[in-house]
Structures are given as C-alpha cells and as structure tokens.
Design a protein around this motif. Structure first.
Motif, PDB file in Angstrom:
ATOM      1  N   LEU A  27       0.256  -1.288  -0.060  1.00 41.25           N
ATOM      2  CA  LEU A  27      -0.432  -0.027  -0.484  1.00 41.25           C
ATOM      3  C   LEU A  27       0.768   0.999   0.104  1.00 41.25           C
ATOM      4  O   LEU A  27       0.304   2.325  -0.636  1.00 41.25           O
ATOM      5  CB  LEU A  27      -0.886   0.470   1.010  1.00 41.25           C
ATOM      6  N   ALA A  28       1.638   1.361   0.412  1.00 38.97           N
ATOM      7  CA  ALA A  28       3.004   1.867   0.573  1.00 38.97           C
ATOM      8  C   ALA A  28       4.728   1.783   1.149  1.00 38.97           C
ATOM      9  O   ALA A  28       4.304   0.952   1.388  1.00 38.97           O
ATOM     10  CB  ALA A  28       2.132   3.242   2.044  1.00 38.97           C
ATOM     11  N   SER A  38      -2.546  -6.368   5.020  1.00 40.30           N
ATOM     12  CA  SER A  38      -2.518  -6.919   6.119  1.00 40.30           C
ATOM     13  C   SER A  38      -2.638  -6.028   6.971  1.00 40.30           C
ATOM     14  O   SER A  38      -3.253  -5.872   7.930  1.00 40.30           O
ATOM     15  CB  SER A  38      -1.438  -8.199   6.000  1.00 40.30           C
ATOM     16  N   ASP A  39      -1.788  -4.969   7.208  1.00 41.50           N
ATOM     17  CA  ASP A  39      -1.371  -4.331   8.034  1.00 41.50           C
ATOM     18  C   ASP A  39      -2.302  -3.558   8.270  1.00 41.50           C
ATOM     19  O   ASP A  39      -2.373  -2.914   9.848  1.00 41.50           O
ATOM     20  CB  ASP A  39      -0.352  -3.487   7.886  1.00 41.50           C
ATOM     21  N   LEU A  40      -3.692  -3.617   8.025  1.00 41.80           N
ATOM     22  CA  LEU A  40      -4.633  -2.234   7.588  1.00 41.80           C
ATOM     23  C   LEU A  40      -5.833  -3.259   8.688  1.00 41.80           C
ATOM     24  O   LEU A  40      -7.158  -2.817   8.990  1.00 41.80           O
ATOM     25  CB  LEU A  40      -5.593  -1.926   6.176  1.00 41.80           C
ATOM     26  N   ASP A  62      -1.461   7.480   5.034  1.00 39.43           N
ATOM     27  CA  ASP A  62      -1.004   9.197   5.042  1.00 39.43           C
ATOM     28  C   ASP A  62      -0.309   9.255   6.806  1.00 39.43           C
ATOM     29  O   ASP A  62       0.839   9.777   6.895  1.00 39.43           O
ATOM     30  CB  ASP A  62      -2.089  10.155   4.918  1.00 39.43           C
ATOM     31  N   ALA A  63      -0.624   8.851   7.917  1.00 43.45           N
ATOM     32  CA  ALA A  63      -0.357   9.290   8.882  1.00 43.45           C
ATOM     33  C   ALA A  63       1.186   8.218   9.046  1.00 43.45           C
ATOM     34  O   ALA A  63       1.704   8.420   9.489  1.00 43.45           O
ATOM     35  CB  ALA A  63      -1.372   8.647  10.227  1.00 43.45           C
ATOM     36  N   TRP A  64       0.577   7.076   8.633  1.00 42.78           N
ATOM     37  CA  TRP A  64       2.593   6.109   8.833  1.00 42.78           C
ATOM     38  C   TRP A  64       3.326   6.210   7.390  1.00 42.78           C
ATOM     39  O   TRP A  64       4.304   6.273   8.054  1.00 42.78           O
ATOM     40  CB  TRP A  64       1.757   4.771   7.853  1.00 42.78           C
TER      41      TRP A  64
END
Length: 279
Positions: A27-28, A38-40, A62-64
């Motif tokens: 994702l990023a 999976s981190d979400l 965005d925060a990550w």
C-alpha cells in the motif's frame, strides 16, 4: 546438530513470512519500509461501510508515511547517544511496575467502608473547603400549558405538605405537565433553574430571600414554583451535597497512607535484614 536444526527452522519460517509478504499487496513505501494490506486489519472494524473503510485506510496510510519520514529524519540528525533510550525505557518500565503493584495493593487492602460519623466529622472540621461558588435551591415546580384547566389544582397540591397530595401531584404532573421537578431533597444550581423558568432578577440573593412561592408565565407556559430551601454563594455548602466529595477525599487519604506505610515497612524490613547497604 540441534543448533543447526533450529537455524534451519528459523530460516524456513523467515522465508515463509517473506514470501507471504512478497505476494501481498503493498500500500505504501518509505525508503526500505513497506506497508502491506494485512497491516490494515486492525484499523478498519468489521461492518464498517465501504466509504468509511476507505477514509480510515487513507488516513492510516497517510499517518504511517508521515511517521516513517519523521523517524528517518530524526535518525539522520541525532547522534547514537541521543538515540539511546535505554535509561528512559528502564525508568518507564520501573514506574509501570511500581504503579501496577501499588494499584493491586490498594485493590486488596484498602478499607472502602466510610461511616456517616466519619463523613460528618470531616465536614465539620473542614468547612472552609466547602464554600459555595453559586446560589443553590431545593424546590418543586410544574410547567403547564397556558390553556391548562388544572392550574388551580396544581397550585393547591404543590403548596400542600400532605402525603396524599404529594402522591396526587406526582400523578397529575406525569399526566398533564409539560415539565416538572418534584424532588425537593436534591439541591439545584439556581442558575440552572433560571435557564428553565423565566425568572427575572438582577440580584439572586435578594430574590431568594423574598420568594418562597412563585408563579410566572411566558408566551406558552405557566410555571408554579415552591422553594423549600436555599443557600447563598460563599456560605457553607450543605453536607448532603458534599458527601460524595468527602468520601473520595477520605478514600484518597487512606490510599496514600496505605501506600506510604507499605513503602516505609518495606524499607525498614530490608534494613533489619541487611538486604541493602549504602556506601
């Protein structure tokens, strides 16, 4: 042989984790750090709508990214010594251990029974701590539509001290009043009362001294009010209003005494047993 087997198992587990992540959607990325789908899992609660899920995911990503960029910036600009938090982490861990132990000690040993005599004694010995900051009243009132046919009956009942009349007042208020308050044992802030009833005064203290019964109206309602008692600000607050506060104060005092005694006993017992030395 056993050590070699353990190494192989760790290596295989690492490879399995790597390939699992390799096949997963990314994702990023920030430098060499990757955020995977999976981190979400813990970010979006089950049952969340697609639109809300997308917003939560977007905000988390965005925060990550921002956090990872800030961490890299800090790492690039701080010395090894500045980035060594061993002592702070140890102090924090020790504080948590002490807090948890003392919390458990209080749960197990604190005497939470407080007698009425104890409350009254504390109240009488610390009256300067119980000065009112606002005017308060004990009262009853009913709010009736202007066209109500029961106004006269409500007046008779609210001004009566007969038990049967109090019961009848409660029944009629439930049935016909637009609003009412009949518990004259509780204390209310007079400012709150004035927000509900159209009382006009520039001097609350004088008003309360000169009005025991009151009938006022506005464009829609008729208000019948009976004041049972009042206290003026800067005078001593009633005991009934301060009981919970006094109980909490006594409990907090007991709690600190229990913790301080435990600490002192621990120190003295260790001193007797020569469990420590000061050089």
């Amino acid at each position: 042989m056993k050590q070699g087997l353990i190494f192989i198992l760790i290596f295989l587990a690492s490879c399995s984790y790597f390939f699992d992540r390799k096949n997963e959607r990314i994702l990023a990325r920030v430098y060499d750090d990757y955020l995977y789908e999976s981190d979400l899992k813990e970010v979006v609660p089950p049952g969340t709508s697609p639109e809300d899920s997308a917003n939560l995911a977007r905000n988390f990503i965005d925060a990550w990214v921002r956090q990872k960029l800030l961490i890299r910036q800090a790492q690039n600009n701080l010395t090894e010594e500045q980035m060594d938090f061993t002592r702070q982490l140890e102090n924090y861990k020790n504080s948590l251990l002490i807090f948890e132990y003392e919390h458990e000690l209080v749960n197990q040993k604190l005497d939470t029974i407080i007698s009425e005599e104890e409350i009254e004694t504390y109240y009488s010995e610390n009256q300067s701590n119980f000065l009112l900051k606002e005017n308060i009243v004990q009262m009853q009132y009913v709010k009736l539509p202007l066209n109500s046919s029961n106004i006269r009956q409500f007046k008779q009942l609210i001004y009566s001290d007969e038990s049967a009349d109090k019961t009848r007042l409660s029944e009629l208020a439930e049935k016909y009043a637009a609003d009412y308050f009949l518990d004259n044992q509780n204390w209310l802030l007079f400012n709150d009362v004035m927000a509900q009833i159209p009382i006009k005064t520039y001097n609350q203290e004088e008003y309360l001294k000169n009005h025991q019964n009151l009938e006022v109206r506005d464009s829609m309602y008729y208000y019948i009010v009976r004041f049972k008692d009042f206290r003026i600000k800067e005078t001593i607050s009633p005991l009934s209003l301060e009981k919970d506060r006094i109980k909490n104060t006594i409990l907090n005092k007991r709690k600190m005494e229990l913790i301080n005694k435990m600490r002192e006993d621990l120190y003295n017992n260790a001193l007797k047993k020569h469990d420590f030395e000061i050089f």
